[in-house]
Scaffold this motif. Structure first.
Motif, PDB file in Angstrom:
ATOM      1  N   TYR A   1       0.836  -1.185   0.000  1.00 30.63           N
ATOM      2  CA  TYR A   1       0.000   0.000   0.000  1.00 30.63           C
ATOM      3  C   TYR A   1       0.881   1.249   0.000  1.00 30.63           C
ATOM      4  O   TYR A   1       1.850   1.328   0.759  1.00 30.63           O
ATOM      5  N   LEU A   2       0.571   2.211  -0.863  1.00 29.07           N
ATOM      6  CA  LEU A   2       1.291   3.476  -0.901  1.00 29.07           C
ATOM      7  C   LEU A   2       0.386   4.583  -0.370  1.00 29.07           C
ATOM      8  O   LEU A   2      -0.717   4.796  -0.865  1.00 29.07           O
ATOM      9  N   SER A   3       0.883   5.293   0.635  1.00 30.33           N
ATOM     10  CA  SER A   3       0.149   6.407   1.219  1.00 30.33           C
ATOM     11  C   SER A   3       0.440   7.651   0.383  1.00 30.33           C
ATOM     12  O   SER A   3       1.529   8.216   0.454  1.00 30.33           O
ATOM     13  N   THR A   4      -0.524   8.080  -0.418  1.00 31.93           N
ATOM     14  CA  THR A   4      -0.253   9.113  -1.428  1.00 31.93           C
ATOM     15  C   THR A   4      -0.876  10.477  -1.130  1.00 31.93           C
ATOM     16  O   THR A   4      -0.593  11.442  -1.844  1.00 31.93           O
ATOM     17  N   GLN A   5      -1.703  10.592  -0.116  1.00 32.31           N
ATOM     18  CA  GLN A   5      -2.430  11.846   0.116  1.00 32.31           C
ATOM     19  C   GLN A   5      -1.546  12.972   0.645  1.00 32.31           C
ATOM     20  O   GLN A   5      -1.827  14.139   0.410  1.00 32.31           O
ATOM     21  N   GLU A   6      -0.490  12.638   1.368  1.00 36.83           N
ATOM     22  CA  GLU A   6       0.434  13.650   1.885  1.00 36.83           C
ATOM     23  C   GLU A   6       1.767  13.498   1.158  1.00 36.83           C
ATOM     24  O   GLU A   6       2.375  12.432   1.186  1.00 36.83           O
ATOM     25  N   ILE A   7       2.234  14.578   0.553  1.00 32.51           N
ATOM     26  CA  ILE A   7       3.391  14.509  -0.333  1.00 32.51           C
ATOM     27  C   ILE A   7       4.635  13.969   0.368  1.00 32.51           C
ATOM     28  O   ILE A   7       5.422  13.220  -0.223  1.00 32.51           O
ATOM     29  N   GLY A   8       4.824  14.316   1.649  1.00 32.11           N
ATOM     30  CA  GLY A   8       6.013  13.865   2.365  1.00 32.11           C
ATOM     31  C   GLY A   8       6.098  12.361   2.487  1.00 32.11           C
ATOM     32  O   GLY A   8       7.103  11.735   2.107  1.00 32.11           O
ATOM     33  N   HIS A   9       5.051  11.753   3.011  1.00 33.09           N
ATOM     34  CA  HIS A   9       5.031  10.293   3.161  1.00 33.09           C
ATOM     35  C   HIS A   9       5.018   9.607   1.797  1.00 33.09           C
ATOM     36  O   HIS A   9       5.661   8.568   1.610  1.00 33.09           O
ATOM     37  N   PHE A  10       4.305  10.192   0.854  1.00 32.71           N
ATOM     38  CA  PHE A  10       4.203   9.633  -0.498  1.00 32.71           C
ATOM     39  C   PHE A  10       5.591   9.499  -1.135  1.00 32.71           C
ATOM     40  O   PHE A  10       6.012   8.413  -1.566  1.00 32.71           O
ATOM     41  N   LYS A  27      14.437 -10.605  -6.960  1.00 34.74           N
ATOM     42  CA  LYS A  27      13.636 -11.055  -8.102  1.00 34.74           C
ATOM     43  C   LYS A  27      12.149 -11.135  -7.756  1.00 34.74           C
ATOM     44  O   LYS A  27      11.331 -11.524  -8.573  1.00 34.74           O
ATOM     45  N   ILE A  28      11.830 -10.778  -6.522  1.00 36.04           N
ATOM     46  CA  ILE A  28      10.426 -10.764  -6.100  1.00 36.04           C
ATOM     47  C   ILE A  28       9.683  -9.664  -6.844  1.00 36.04           C
ATOM     48  O   ILE A  28      10.183  -8.553  -7.003  1.00 36.04           O
ATOM     49  N   ILE A  29       8.483  -9.974  -7.325  1.00 36.07           N
ATOM     50  CA  ILE A  29       7.643  -8.984  -8.005  1.00 36.07           C
ATOM     51  C   ILE A  29       6.763  -8.300  -6.965  1.00 36.07           C
ATOM     52  O   ILE A  29       6.002  -8.958  -6.253  1.00 36.07           O
ATOM     53  N   ASP A  30       6.883  -6.976  -6.867  1.00 37.28           N
ATOM     54  CA  ASP A  30       6.103  -6.203  -5.893  1.00 37.28           C
ATOM     55  C   ASP A  30       4.904  -5.552  -6.567  1.00 37.28           C
ATOM     56  O   ASP A  30       5.044  -4.925  -7.626  1.00 37.28           O
ATOM     57  N   LEU A  31       3.735  -5.705  -5.967  1.00 39.77           N
ATOM     58  CA  LEU A  31       2.497  -5.107  -6.466  1.00 39.77           C
ATOM     59  C   LEU A  31       2.005  -4.086  -5.452  1.00 39.77           C
ATOM     60  O   LEU A  31       1.966  -4.365  -4.252  1.00 39.77           O
ATOM     61  N   PHE A  32       1.613  -2.906  -5.913  1.00 38.17           N
ATOM     62  CA  PHE A  32       1.197  -1.832  -5.010  1.00 38.17           C
ATOM     63  C   PHE A  32      -0.188  -1.314  -5.374  1.00 38.17           C
ATOM     64  O   PHE A  32      -0.618  -1.395  -6.519  1.00 38.17           O
ATOM     65  N   TRP A  33      -0.870  -0.769  -4.362  1.00 38.25           N
ATOM     66  CA  TRP A  33      -2.093  -0.020  -4.614  1.00 38.25           C
ATOM     67  C   TRP A  33      -2.007   1.293  -3.843  1.00 38.25           C
ATOM     68  O   TRP A  33      -1.257   1.411  -2.880  1.00 38.25           O
ATOM     69  N   SER A  34      -2.756   2.301  -4.332  1.00 36.85           N
ATOM     70  CA  SER A  34      -2.656   3.628  -3.727  1.00 36.85           C
ATOM     71  C   SER A  34      -4.032   4.256  -3.567  1.00 36.85           C
ATOM     72  O   SER A  34      -5.026   3.761  -4.090  1.00 36.85           O
ATOM     73  N   ASN A  77       4.050  -0.774   4.340  1.00 36.48           N
ATOM     74  CA  ASN A  77       4.856   0.279   3.713  1.00 36.48           C
ATOM     75  C   ASN A  77       5.777   0.969   4.727  1.00 36.48           C
ATOM     76  O   ASN A  77       5.611   0.801   5.943  1.00 36.48           O
ATOM     77  N   PRO A  78       6.776   1.733   4.264  1.00 34.77           N
ATOM     78  CA  PRO A  78       7.706   2.401   5.178  1.00 34.77           C
ATOM     79  C   PRO A  78       7.022   3.319   6.195  1.00 34.77           C
ATOM     80  O   PRO A  78       7.490   3.468   7.317  1.00 34.77           O
ATOM     81  N   ARG A  79       5.892   3.943   5.812  1.00 40.79           N
ATOM     82  CA  ARG A  79       5.193   4.811   6.765  1.00 40.79           C
ATOM     83  C   ARG A  79       4.691   4.006   7.961  1.00 40.79           C
ATOM     84  O   ARG A  79       4.798   4.444   9.107  1.00 40.79           O
ATOM     85  N   HIS A  82       8.192   2.437   9.852  1.00 39.66           N
ATOM     86  CA  HIS A  82       9.067   3.370  10.580  1.00 39.66           C
ATOM     87  C   HIS A  82       8.815   4.824  10.201  1.00 39.66           C
ATOM     88  O   HIS A  82       9.759   5.604  10.032  1.00 39.66           O
ATOM     89  N   GLY A  83       7.543   5.183  10.054  1.00 41.17           N
ATOM     90  CA  GLY A  83       7.182   6.585   9.868  1.00 41.17           C
ATOM     91  C   GLY A  83       7.791   7.261   8.661  1.00 41.17           C
ATOM     92  O   GLY A  83       8.043   8.466   8.666  1.00 41.17           O
ATOM     93  N   SER A  84       8.045   6.493   7.593  1.00 43.70           N
ATOM     94  CA  SER A  84       8.642   7.001   6.351  1.00 43.70           C
ATOM     95  C   SER A  84      10.079   7.479   6.539  1.00 43.70           C
ATOM     96  O   SER A  84      10.624   8.176   5.684  1.00 43.70           O
ATOM     97  N   ARG A  85      10.705   7.136   7.646  1.00 44.51           N
ATOM     98  CA  ARG A  85      12.101   7.509   7.876  1.00 44.51           C
ATOM     99  C   ARG A  85      13.016   6.467   7.240  1.00 44.51           C
ATOM    100  O   ARG A  85      12.778   5.266   7.355  1.00 44.51           O
ATOM    101  N   ASP A  86      14.065   6.926   6.609  1.00 44.58           N
ATOM    102  CA  ASP A  86      14.995   6.023   5.929  1.00 44.58           C
ATOM    103  C   ASP A  86      16.017   5.483   6.933  1.00 44.58           C
ATOM    104  O   ASP A  86      17.218   5.762   6.848  1.00 44.58           O
TER     105      ASP A  86
END
Length: 303
Positions: A1-10, A27-34, A77-79, A82-86
Motif C-alpha cells: 500500500y502506498l500512502s499518497t495523500q500527503e506529499i512527504g510520506h508519499f 527477483k520478487i515482483i512487488d504489487l502496489f495499490w494507492s 509500507n515504510p510509513r 518506521h514513519g517514512s524515515r529512511d
C-alpha cells in the motif's frame, strides 16, 4: 500500500522502496495499490514507470490477510513500519546507483528547461528552492480538520529575506516553493520567483524544480522530500522538535530554540529531547516558549 495523500510520506515511501529494490536486486515482483487522490499527480505518474501500481491490488492484499499463509506475501509500507524515515540509509547507500532514482523523460526535462528559460535563467545559472511552512496548505486541503496543533512548526516568510537576497547577490536564482501559501514573498528582485503564486505553477514543476535545484532550503515540510529522493543537499531551518532531525541524507539543520517563559536560558540538547512535543498545546501546557531563528541567523546559515 502506498500512502499518497500527503506529499512527504508519499515521496519518502516510494523513494525508500525503489532504493531497497535496487540495493537488494530481488527477483520478487512487488504489487502496489494507492489512494485515489494523490498529493501530486505527476509524481504518481512518474512512480508508475518503475513500480507496478493498480487499484485491484488492494483486493489481493485484503484476501491475503484472511487466507492461510497469505501474510507471507504481504508487506507493510515504510510509513507503517518506521514513519517514512529512511532508518536503513537506503537512499544514501544507493545514491550512486542511477536505477535507484525516479526518472524524467527527455520531453519532461526539456519542458522544465523551457520554463527556466521563460523565467530568464541561462543554461549555466543555478537555482535554489525555498520552502517556508505556514500551515495554509493543509488548512486549504482539509478545511474540516483543526490543524492549529501544528502551528509550532510555522515560520514567517519575511525573516528569510536577508538570506535569500544574499544568495541572489552571489548569482543564484531562488524559487519560493509551495502549492498554497498564506503570504507573498515580498522581494523585489527578478531572480527571486514567488512560485507559490505563479501562473505556471503545476504538479510537474513542483517535482522538477525540487529535483533539479542546486540545493533546497526548508523548514521541514512535505515537499522537501522530493529533494531528499533526488539526493539534493538540504538546509533545514527552524526545525522542531529536535528529535526529527534528518540524519540519513546530505543535510544541515538549525532548529528553533526553546526555553521556559520565566527563564532567559535556552534549553540544552538534552532538555529539547526531553520536551519533544508534537502539539502546540503541549508546549503551552509546559510553559515553554518557542523562539525562531533571527533574520541574521538565517542569513548566516544560508551562507
Amino acid at each position: 500500500y502506498l500512502s499518497t495523500q500527503e506529499i512527504g510520506h508519499f515521496v519518502d515511501d516510494c523513494a525508500i522502496i525503489l532504493a531497497e529494490k535496487k540495493l537488494t536486486e530481488s527477483k520478487i515482483i512487488d504489487l502496489f495499490w494507492s489512494q485515489r487522490m494523490p498529493a501530486n499527480k505527476f509524481f504518481l505518474k512518474m512512480v508508475k514507470r518503475q513500480l507496478f501500481i493498480k487499484r485491484w491490488v488492494k483486493q489481493l492484499y485484503e484476501v491475503n490477510k484472511i487466507i492461510y499463509g497469505g501474510s507471507k506475501f504481504t508487506k507493510e509500507n515504510p510509513r507503517t513500519i518506521h514513519g517514512s524515515r529512511d532508518i536503513n540509509l537506503t537512499l544514501y547507500k544507493s545514491s550512486k546507483n542511477k536505477e535507484a532514482y525516479f526518472k524524467f523523460t527527455n520531453k519532461e526535462t526539456e519542458q522544465g528547461k523551457k520554463f527556466l528559460e521563460k523565467i530568464g535563467l541561462n543554461k549555466t545559472d543555478k537555482f535554489v528552492c525555498l520552502i517556508v511552512r505556514d500551515g495554509k496548505y493543509k488548512e486549504a486541503k482539509w478545511p474540516n480538520h483543526d490543524w492549529s496543533y501544528h502551528n509550532y512548526r510555522n515560520s514567517e516568510i519575511h525573516t528569510y529575506k536577508k538570506g535569500i537576497e544574499e544568495l541572489v547577490n552571489k548569482g543564484y536564482w531562488v524559487f519560493r516553493m509551495g502549492n498554497i501559501a498564506n503570504k507573498r514573498f515580498n522581494c523585489n528582485h527578478e531572480r527571486i520567483i514567488d512560485y507559490s503564486f505563479h501562473s505556471d505553477k503545476s504538479d510537474f514543476l513542483d517535482v522538477w524544480l525540487m529535483a533539479n535545484c542546486s540545493f533546497c532550503i526548508s523548514t521541514s515540510a512535505g515537499i522537501d522530500t522530493i529533494s531528499v529522493a533526488f539526493r539534493r543537499p538540504i538546509l533545514i531551518l527552524n526545525l522542531i522538535p529536535v528529535a526529527d532531525i534528518m540524519s540519513y541524507t546530505e543535510v544541515i539543520t538549525y532548529p528553533k530554540r526553546l526555553r521556559y517563559k520565566n527563564d532567559k536560558n535556552y534549553f540544552t540538547l538534552d532538555q529539547c529531547l526531553r520536551n519533544n512535543f508534537y502539539n502546540t498545546k503541549h508546549y503551552e501546557e509546559h510553559d515553554i516558549e518557542i523562539i525562531d531563528l533571527s533574520e541574521d541567523e538565517i542569513k548566516e546559515a544560508i551562507i
